[in-house]
Design a protein around this motif. Structure first.
Motif, PDB file in Angstrom:
ATOM      1  N   PHE A  74       0.848  -1.187   0.000  1.00  0.00           N
ATOM      2  CA  PHE A  74       0.000   0.000   0.000  1.00  0.00           C
ATOM      3  C   PHE A  74       0.889   1.244   0.000  1.00  0.00           C
ATOM      4  CE2 PHE A  74      -2.519   3.181   2.456  1.00  0.00           C
ATOM      5  CZ  PHE A  74      -3.341   3.522   1.390  1.00  0.00           C
ATOM      6  N   ARG A  75       0.486   2.269  -0.728  1.00  0.00           N
ATOM      7  CA  ARG A  75       1.355   3.426  -0.965  1.00  0.00           C
ATOM      8  C   ARG A  75       1.753   4.149   0.312  1.00  0.00           C
ATOM      9  NH1 ARG A  75      -3.612   4.519  -3.080  1.00  0.00           N
ATOM     10  NH2 ARG A  75      -4.843   6.206  -2.153  1.00  0.00           N
ATOM     11  N   HIS A  76       0.887   4.180   1.322  1.00  0.00           N
ATOM     12  CA  HIS A  76       1.258   4.855   2.556  1.00  0.00           C
ATOM     13  C   HIS A  76       2.400   4.122   3.258  1.00  0.00           C
ATOM     14  CE1 HIS A  76      -2.982   6.873   2.951  1.00  0.00           C
ATOM     15  NE2 HIS A  76      -2.301   7.281   1.895  1.00  0.00           N
ATOM     16  N   ASP A  77       2.386   2.800   3.209  1.00  0.00           N
ATOM     17  CA  ASP A  77       3.464   2.021   3.821  1.00  0.00           C
ATOM     18  C   ASP A  77       4.769   2.232   3.059  1.00  0.00           C
ATOM     19  OD1 ASP A  77       1.654   1.049   5.670  1.00  0.00           O
ATOM     20  OD2 ASP A  77       1.208  -0.754   4.517  1.00  0.00           O
ATOM     21  N   LEU A  78       4.697   2.253   1.730  1.00  0.00           N
ATOM     22  CA  LEU A  78       5.894   2.514   0.930  1.00  0.00           C
ATOM     23  C   LEU A  78       6.443   3.912   1.214  1.00  0.00           C
ATOM     24  CD1 LEU A  78       4.978   1.015  -2.569  1.00  0.00           C
ATOM     25  CD2 LEU A  78       6.726   0.186  -0.991  1.00  0.00           C
ATOM     26  N   TYR A  79       5.550   4.869   1.340  1.00  0.00           N
ATOM     27  CA  TYR A  79       5.958   6.240   1.623  1.00  0.00           C
ATOM     28  C   TYR A  79       6.701   6.311   2.956  1.00  0.00           C
ATOM     29  CZ  TYR A  79       5.544  11.322   2.266  1.00  0.00           C
ATOM     30  OH  TYR A  79       5.804  12.641   2.463  1.00  0.00           O
ATOM     31  N   THR A  80       6.178   5.630   3.967  1.00  0.00           N
ATOM     32  CA  THR A  80       6.827   5.627   5.278  1.00  0.00           C
ATOM     33  C   THR A  80       8.190   4.953   5.203  1.00  0.00           C
ATOM     34  OG1 THR A  80       4.722   5.652   6.468  1.00  0.00           O
ATOM     35  CG2 THR A  80       6.624   4.816   7.665  1.00  0.00           C
ATOM     36  N   GLU A  81       8.291   3.831   4.484  1.00  0.00           N
ATOM     37  CA  GLU A  81       9.565   3.136   4.355  1.00  0.00           C
ATOM     38  C   GLU A  81      10.622   4.036   3.706  1.00  0.00           C
ATOM     39  OE1 GLU A  81       9.132  -0.490   2.219  1.00  0.00           O
ATOM     40  OE2 GLU A  81       7.833  -1.422   3.718  1.00  0.00           O
ATOM     41  N   ARG A  82      10.219   4.811   2.730  1.00  0.00           N
ATOM     42  CA  ARG A  82      11.182   5.592   1.939  1.00  0.00           C
ATOM     43  C   ARG A  82      11.479   6.968   2.524  1.00  0.00           C
ATOM     44  NH1 ARG A  82       8.743   4.078  -4.092  1.00  0.00           N
ATOM     45  NH2 ARG A  82       9.063   1.813  -3.899  1.00  0.00           N
ATOM     46  N   THR A  83      10.583   7.481   3.350  1.00  0.00           N
ATOM     47  CA  THR A  83      10.788   8.821   3.898  1.00  0.00           C
ATOM     48  C   THR A  83      10.994   8.827   5.406  1.00  0.00           C
ATOM     49  OG1 THR A  83       8.425   9.245   4.297  1.00  0.00           O
ATOM     50  CG2 THR A  83       9.300   9.769   2.094  1.00  0.00           C
ATOM     51  N   GLY A  84      10.600   7.757   6.090  1.00  0.00           N
ATOM     52  CA  GLY A  84      10.650   7.729   7.540  1.00  0.00           C
ATOM     53  C   GLY A  84       9.520   8.496   8.201  1.00  0.00           C
ATOM     54  N   LYS A  85       8.553   8.955   7.396  1.00  0.00           N
ATOM     55  CA  LYS A  85       7.447   9.743   7.927  1.00  0.00           C
ATOM     56  C   LYS A  85       6.163   8.915   7.919  1.00  0.00           C
ATOM     57  CE  LYS A  85       9.543  13.908   5.992  1.00  0.00           C
ATOM     58  NZ  LYS A  85       9.446  14.976   4.966  1.00  0.00           N
ATOM     59  N   GLN A  86       5.525   8.839   9.072  1.00  0.00           N
ATOM     60  CA  GLN A  86       4.282   8.084   9.165  1.00  0.00           C
ATOM     61  C   GLN A  86       3.121   8.871   8.579  1.00  0.00           C
ATOM     62  OE1 GLN A  86       3.997   6.989  13.386  1.00  0.00           O
ATOM     63  NE2 GLN A  86       4.586   4.918  12.808  1.00  0.00           N
ATOM     64  N   VAL A  87       2.223   8.140   7.934  1.00  0.00           N
ATOM     65  CA  VAL A  87       1.025   8.744   7.357  1.00  0.00           C
ATOM     66  C   VAL A  87      -0.145   8.459   8.295  1.00  0.00           C
ATOM     67  CG1 VAL A  87      -0.508   8.845   5.365  1.00  0.00           C
ATOM     68  CG2 VAL A  87       1.945   8.432   5.036  1.00  0.00           C
ATOM     69  N   ILE A  88      -0.776   9.505   8.777  1.00  0.00           N
ATOM     70  CA  ILE A  88      -1.831   9.379   9.781  1.00  0.00           C
ATOM     71  C   ILE A  88      -3.161   9.824   9.176  1.00  0.00           C
ATOM     72  CG2 ILE A  88      -2.597  10.048  12.086  1.00  0.00           C
ATOM     73  CD1 ILE A  88      -0.002   8.458  12.036  1.00  0.00           C
ATOM     74  N   ALA A  89      -4.207   9.037   9.422  1.00  0.00           N
ATOM     75  CA  ALA A  89      -5.542   9.361   8.925  1.00  0.00           C
ATOM     76  C   ALA A  89      -6.251  10.319   9.871  1.00  0.00           C
ATOM     77  CB  ALA A  89      -6.368   8.093   8.767  1.00  0.00           C
ATOM     78  N   GLY A  90      -6.882  11.328   9.314  1.00  0.00           N
ATOM     79  CA  GLY A  90      -7.760  12.179  10.103  1.00  0.00           C
ATOM     80  C   GLY A  90      -9.122  11.519  10.235  1.00  0.00           C
ATOM     81  N   PRO A  91     -10.064  12.155  10.888  1.00  0.00           N
ATOM     82  CA  PRO A  91     -11.405  11.566  11.042  1.00  0.00           C
ATOM     83  C   PRO A  91     -12.127  11.466   9.696  1.00  0.00           C
ATOM     84  CG  PRO A  91     -11.380  13.834  11.805  1.00  0.00           C
ATOM     85  CD  PRO A  91      -9.961  13.472  11.537  1.00  0.00           C
TER      86      PRO A  91
END
Length: 249
Positions: A173-190
């Motif tokens: 999933f793209r959010h997981d790939l993004y975190t792996e490559r940038t070190g930044k977690q992707v957080i969902a809002g409400p």
């Protein structure tokens, strides 16, 4: 990279029960313990367990019927409601399965375009008509369109994720790939919901043929995802008319 945040209690309960369903502890057609039984067993507070059961139903794993409790769905049974993007992501994170039973998707597209929606531009923190990545697909159940999924993604995500412009499935999933490559977690809002009238294009996508002067309402579910630098993606699910009531539409 920062350590992963602990999952909320309701999500832990839902994941535990989902794993038990996968392992056959609870078979298709079998009832789960009641919410009160789970509370008495020390699983959590009533509201916490109830939210866990709601999550399992949203992911298409169980059906809750008043007076009959919560029953495990079989692999060929249709979930009682549309599986939305938020629930889909939870199931994908846990199982690697992006689709609900008897579900497929079509019309997968991805391209660069200017953001002409002032509300979405404001949510992303960009100027109107700034360039964004636009992804979309139509989810089908039993051959009928049920959800139009739209993803408006900040252009800064394209550098670590050049695959965004490829409409084919990613290895993760793209959010997981993004975190792996940038070190930044992707957080969902409400998740926010709003009702509006369907556009002509949306009615065509759903295969609904009505006179042009007949208003047809749709429900739109929207979630904003952010990382350390601010808003990263606006995800919208446009539900087929009538589907949010659990009907066939």
């Amino acid at each position: 990279m920062p350590p992963p945040k602990q999952l909320p209690k309701w999500r832990q309960i839902a994941d535990e029960i989902a794993a038990q369903i996968d392992e056959g502890v609870y078979a298709p057609g079998e009832r789960l313990p009641s919410v009160q039984a789970q509370v008495e067993a020390g699983k959590g507070a009533t509201a916490t367990v109830h939210r866990a059961y709601q999550a399992l139903e949203a992911e298409g794993l169980v059906r809750t019927t008043q007076g009959s409790g919560t029953t495990v769905l079989g692999p060929t049974e249709t979930p009682p409601t549309v599986v939305t993007g938020a629930a889909r992501l939870e199931r994908l994170r846990r199982t690697g399965r992006p689709l609900a039973p008897r579900e497929t998707y079509v019309n997968s597209r991805s391209d660069l375009r200017s953001c002409a929606d002032s509300e979405v531009a404001n949510l992303l923190g960009i100027e109107l008509y700034d360039e964004i990545v636009f992804r979309r697909r139509t989810f089908m159940r039993d051959g009928k369109p049920t959800v139009l999924a739209l993803n408006v993604i900040h252009i800064r995500a394209l550098e670590p994720l050049p695959e965004l412009l490829d409409a084919s499935p990613m290895p993760k999933f793209r959010h997981d790939l993004y975190t792996e490559r940038t070190g930044k977690q992707v957080i969902a809002g409400p998740e926010q919901s709003t009702a509006r009238l369907a556009s002509t294009n949306e009615l065509e996508e759903f295969g609904i043929d009505v006179p042009v002067d007949v208003p047809v309402p749709v429900l739109v579910l929207r979630t904003v995802y952010s990382d350390d630098d601010g808003p990263l993606e606006v995800w919208e699910d446009i539900l087929r008319p009538g589907m949010w009531h659990g009907g066939s539409g």
